[in-house]
Design an enzyme around this catalytic site. Sequence first.
Site, PDB file in Angstrom:
ATOM      1  N   SER A   1      -5.861 -21.922  44.670  1.00  0.00           N
ATOM      2  CA  SER A   1      -4.883 -21.556  45.692  1.00  0.00           C
ATOM      3  C   SER A   1      -3.762 -20.795  45.017  1.00  0.00           C
ATOM      4  O   SER A   1      -3.455 -21.015  43.858  1.00  0.00           O
ATOM      5  CB  SER A   1      -4.346 -22.815  46.392  1.00  0.00           C
ATOM      6  OG  SER A   1      -3.691 -23.632  45.439  1.00  0.00           O
ATOM      7  N   GLY A   2      -3.191 -19.878  45.733  1.00  0.00           N
ATOM      8  CA  GLY A   2      -2.109 -19.073  45.174  1.00  0.00           C
ATOM      9  C   GLY A   2      -1.062 -18.837  46.225  1.00  0.00           C
ATOM     10  O   GLY A   2      -1.098 -19.436  47.305  1.00  0.00           O
TER      11      GLY A   2
ATOM     12  N   GLY B   1      -2.606 -17.591  49.476  1.00  0.00           N
ATOM     13  CA  GLY B   1      -3.570 -18.302  50.288  1.00  0.00           C
ATOM     14  C   GLY B   1      -4.440 -19.215  49.456  1.00  0.00           C
ATOM     15  O   GLY B   1      -4.144 -19.519  48.292  1.00  0.00           O
TER      16      GLY B   1
ATOM     17  N   LYS C   1     -11.243 -15.972  50.667  1.00  0.00           N
ATOM     18  CA  LYS C   1      -9.803 -16.145  50.481  1.00  0.00           C
ATOM     19  C   LYS C   1      -9.136 -16.142  51.855  1.00  0.00           C
ATOM     20  O   LYS C   1      -9.156 -15.142  52.569  1.00  0.00           O
ATOM     21  CB  LYS C   1      -9.255 -15.007  49.628  1.00  0.00           C
ATOM     22  CG  LYS C   1      -7.788 -15.152  49.306  1.00  0.00           C
ATOM     23  CD  LYS C   1      -7.459 -14.484  47.971  1.00  0.00           C
ATOM     24  CE  LYS C   1      -6.132 -15.044  47.461  1.00  0.00           C
ATOM     25  NZ  LYS C   1      -6.031 -14.929  46.019  1.00  0.00           N
TER      26      LYS C   1
ATOM     27  N   ASP D   1       1.234  -9.576  41.469  1.00  0.00           N
ATOM     28  CA  ASP D   1       0.996 -10.993  41.184  1.00  0.00           C
ATOM     29  C   ASP D   1      -0.078 -11.140  40.104  1.00  0.00           C
ATOM     30  O   ASP D   1      -1.014 -11.929  40.235  1.00  0.00           O
ATOM     31  CB  ASP D   1       0.573 -11.729  42.470  1.00  0.00           C
ATOM     32  CG  ASP D   1       0.695 -13.248  42.332  1.00  0.00           C
ATOM     33  OD1 ASP D   1       1.418 -13.681  41.389  1.00  0.00           O
ATOM     34  OD2 ASP D   1       0.071 -13.962  43.102  1.00  0.00           O
TER      35      ASP D   1
END
Length: 826
Positions: free
Chosen positions: A638-639, A642, A658, A761
Amino acid sequence: MFLFLLQCLVIIAEQPISGYQHHYPPHHSLQTDRAALLAFKKTISSDPYSVLSNWNEVTQVCNFTGVRCNTKRHRVTKLILRNAELVGMLSPLIANLTRLRVLKLVNNNFSGIIPPEFSSLQHLSLLWLEGEQFGRPDTRFLLSSYQTCLREIPTEIGNCPGIWNLALYNNQLTGEIPFSIINASLMFNLDVEYNHLKGELPSEIAANLPELLYLHLSYNNMVSHDNNSNLVPFFTALKNCTILDELELAGMELGGKLPSSIGQLVGSLTSLLLQENRIAGSIPPTLVNLTRLTVLNLTYNFLSGTIPAEISQLSYLEQLFLSHNFFTGSIPVAMGQFRHLGLLDLSNNRLSGEIPKSLGDLIQLNFMFLNHNLLTGAIPPSLGQCEDLSKLDLSYNNLTGNIPPEITSLREIRIFLNLSNNHLEGTLPIELSKLENVQEIDLSSNNLTGIVFPQISSCIALRLINLSHNFLRGQLPETLGDLKNLEAFDVSGNLLSGTIPTSLNKIHTLTFLNLSCNNFAGTIPSGGIFDSVTNLSFLHNWELCGSVPGIPSCHRKNNFFHVRAYLITFFIVIFVTVFIAAICCVIGCRRLKTIISVGNVETETKSPPELIHNFPRITYKELSEATGGFDEQRLVGSGSYGRVYKGILPDGTPVAVKVLHLQTGNSTKSFIRECQVLKRIRHRNLIRIITACSLPDFKALVLPYMANGSLDSRLYPHSGTSLASGSSDLSLIQRVNICSDIAEGMAYLHHHSPVRVIHCDLKPSNVLLNDDMTALVADFGIARLVMTAGAGNAGVVENMGSSTANMLCGSIGYIAPGTDFSFLLI
Ligand SMILES: *[C@@H]1O[C@H](CO)[C@@H](O)[C@H](O)[C@H]1NC(C)=O
Ligand SMILES: *[C@@H]1O[C@H](CO)[C@@H](O)[C@H](O)[C@H]1NC(C)=O
Ligand SMILES: *[C@@H]1O[C@H](CO)[C@@H](O)[C@H](O)[C@H]1NC(C)=O
Ligand SMILES: *[C@@H]1O[C@H](CO)[C@@H](O)[C@H](O)[C@H]1NC(C)=O
Ligand SMILES: *[C@@H]1O[C@H](CO)[C@@H](O)[C@H](O)[C@H]1NC(C)=O
Ligand SMILES: *[C@@H]1O[C@H](CO)[C@@H](O)[C@H](O)[C@H]1NC(C)=O
Ligand SMILES: *[C@@H]1O[C@H](CO)[C@@H](O)[C@H](O)[C@H]1NC(C)=O
Ligand SMILES: *[C@@H]1O[C@H](CO)[C@@H](O)[C@H](O)[C@H]1NC(C)=O
Ligand SMILES: *[C@@H]1O[C@H](CO)[C@@H](O)[C@H](O)[C@H]1NC(C)=O
Ligand SMILES: *[C@@H]1O[C@H](CO)[C@@H](O)[C@H](O)[C@H]1NC(C)=O
Ligand SMILES: *[C@@H]1O[C@H](CO)[C@@H](O)[C@H](O)[C@H]1NC(C)=O
Ligand SMILES: *[C@@H]1O[C@H](CO)[C@@H](O)[C@H](O)[C@H]1NC(C)=O
């Protein structure tokens, strides 16, 4: 042969000659012989080998060293002392040895005079006094009562009519040959060479010694008749010597011309040596009457005219010396007719024309000297038939053309091959390598081209190689080091280049080296010859350096700096080129991309169904089934954007789904469009988007499933919730590769992809590893998706790529710990 004959005659001489038999006078006996020999011994001042030690009162006379008696041992008949290095004088009392037949004193150091008392030696048949110093005044002798005596051949010798062999060569005798010698009418050998005898040539004496076989008068101070201008009387007188075999008159500065009467010496003469005189004129054709001639030496005279072709009728001729004269014209073709010729010396004349092919017929020839003439044309290949040649000298002529390969039939050539100082052209024939026995090769000062072939090392007997002053090119072969007998190597004045073969230092015999005037480069090797040579061996090779005095030394440091400067320059040039190329490429691509993407966006907007058609359709239901209803068990990560679930599509493909967090209201249309755009991004280091699912409250991306998980999990493998992290199993190579993969993916995103994407990111958990450990960057463009989805403002999205303000989008807020990928290389 001659010596053997003399030995035979000595044996014969031991036997009494009937004509000179005498009854022994009663008062003569062995006792008088002993007294005479002991008196002889007294005049010897030095006897280094003590050969006369048994000459005493006790030993029997006939047992004295060097003494022989007759068969009845009544009397002494021979006295032979050779190589005994006795110093002293010859006692006149030797005359008391009245039965003496042979007196042979060879290579001692007797001096003084030949005592006239010899005249009483009625039986003397052989007087052989060779290599003594007779004629040289002996100091003690001069103080004696004989001091007024002449240092000449005593006139009294005429009282010894039995002498048939008078060998007095290599003494210091002066004066003339006494006329009384004609009393010795049986004389067959008169040899007085190497003395200081004077006067005219003894024509009268010769005429009265009809038994003469050998007349050797060379190296005295005699002259010819009429104030040294006329040889006719002497040669005419020789007519009476019908059995004369050898006539030697060399080294006397004799003047005059060769008379045609020389032809009267018909039938007997085998050796005629007239070298080192002042004989002028031409060779009389009557010379051909001397049909038995085997040696003819006319070297160093003033002879001129042409070489008569008739000379070739001297069919027994073995050695022909005509060098150092003024002969002109060409070499007679008929010269090929000599059947037994072993030596042909025509050098140092003014002979012109071509070398006749017929010389190849001289198959017994050992030595051929044609050097220093004006010969032209090519070297006849027929010379290769002279297989017994051991010296061939054609140097200093005007020869042209190639070196005929046939010359290498001269495999037996043992001593030298000298073709230097001509105008020979063409390459160095490789056939030369067949000359295994040749010791010296001199091809210097020609117009030869080509290379020094490595096969030269087959000529293992070589002691000298002189290839200087040609147009040879290329590098010297390393095989030169195999020439173990080489003493001198001269390749100066060529166009040779490259480095000097180090192997030359293996040749222990090498003492002369000349590499001057070439284009050799690099360092002069060390060891062997190179430790003893001077700069004279390397003159005019500007690129050479080394530790030889007078040659610039190769400062290693300088050299190193030189190399380094070179390398630095090289890399700077490469770098600048690459940089410029990259810039051009970027600019070019950017233009292209904008054009393409603008075009694409337009087409996309105009025909979305087409694009959707490219997407595999997938429904929420299918995704839900694939992920087990978004089961927590299937959650693989998870990030900030999402959660990711692992799923299996109905066709069995493993995928990662995702599911994006959505903050606010969304625009399905713009989301789909962004997905369309992102899907166009294809790179081996970027995760491909298989498809997307968009509902008003659900948006998900379907990505390929990466078996090796994320980089994060490989770098920090956790065990459960424990913080005790195991160590990473990534090797340095893998880490470097991963770095490189990430960089390539990012470079593509930033520079080459159809749309400009800033990741915002980038962190280890967003880098995935596939089966073969290739790193793929995931989650790029998520910010775009989220923004479009969130803001619903397509305008912002359109401008995003070109806005520098947006370049740092997300970076500050979202930089994850460990985003600095340098840890990969720790
Ligand atoms: C030599 O011979 C002569 C006579 O012929 C004699 O008188 C003399 O003594 C001899 N000398 C010697 C040394 O025998
Ligand atoms: C002399 O020589 C002969 C034979 O060579 C020999 O038999 C004899 O014993 C010798 N005499 C002396 C005294 O040496
Ligand atoms: C021979 O004698 C001469 C002069 O007497 C002298 O110069 C020479 O050295 C001698 N040679 C030998 C071998 O004794
Ligand atoms: C030659 O020999 C004869 C006798 O045999 C003699 O009478 C004459 O004197 C000798 N001649 C010379 C020059 O000695
Ligand atoms: C040649 O020898 C003969 C005798 O054999 C003699 O009569 C004649 O004079 C000699 N000739 C010369 C030139 O001395
Ligand atoms: C012999 O020749 C030399 C030079 O060659 C000359 O000086 C001399 O006078 C000549 N003698 C006679 C006797 O002709
Ligand atoms: C010597 O040769 C010539 C020709 O060269 C010839 O005429 C003459 O007869 C010859 N003499 C003898 C004795 O053979
Ligand atoms: C011929 O003369 C030359 C020059 O003097 C010499 O070197 C050579 O030994 C001579 N040959 C003969 C056979 O005498
Ligand atoms: C031989 O060569 C020299 C130098 O190259 C030249 O001077 C001379 O004329 C030539 N001679 C002949 C006969 O070709
Ligand atoms: C030719 O070369 C050989 C071997 O190097 C040498 O002995 C000879 O003297 C040379 N000939 C001339 C005329 O220099
Ligand atoms: C090689 O030949 C050249 C010219 O022909 C000469 O000057 C040089 O001395 C020769 N070198 C040797 C080592 O004989
Ligand atoms: C040989 O080389 C010289 C010097 O380069 C040149 O003058 C001459 O013409 C050449 N000779 C031949 C036959 O090539």
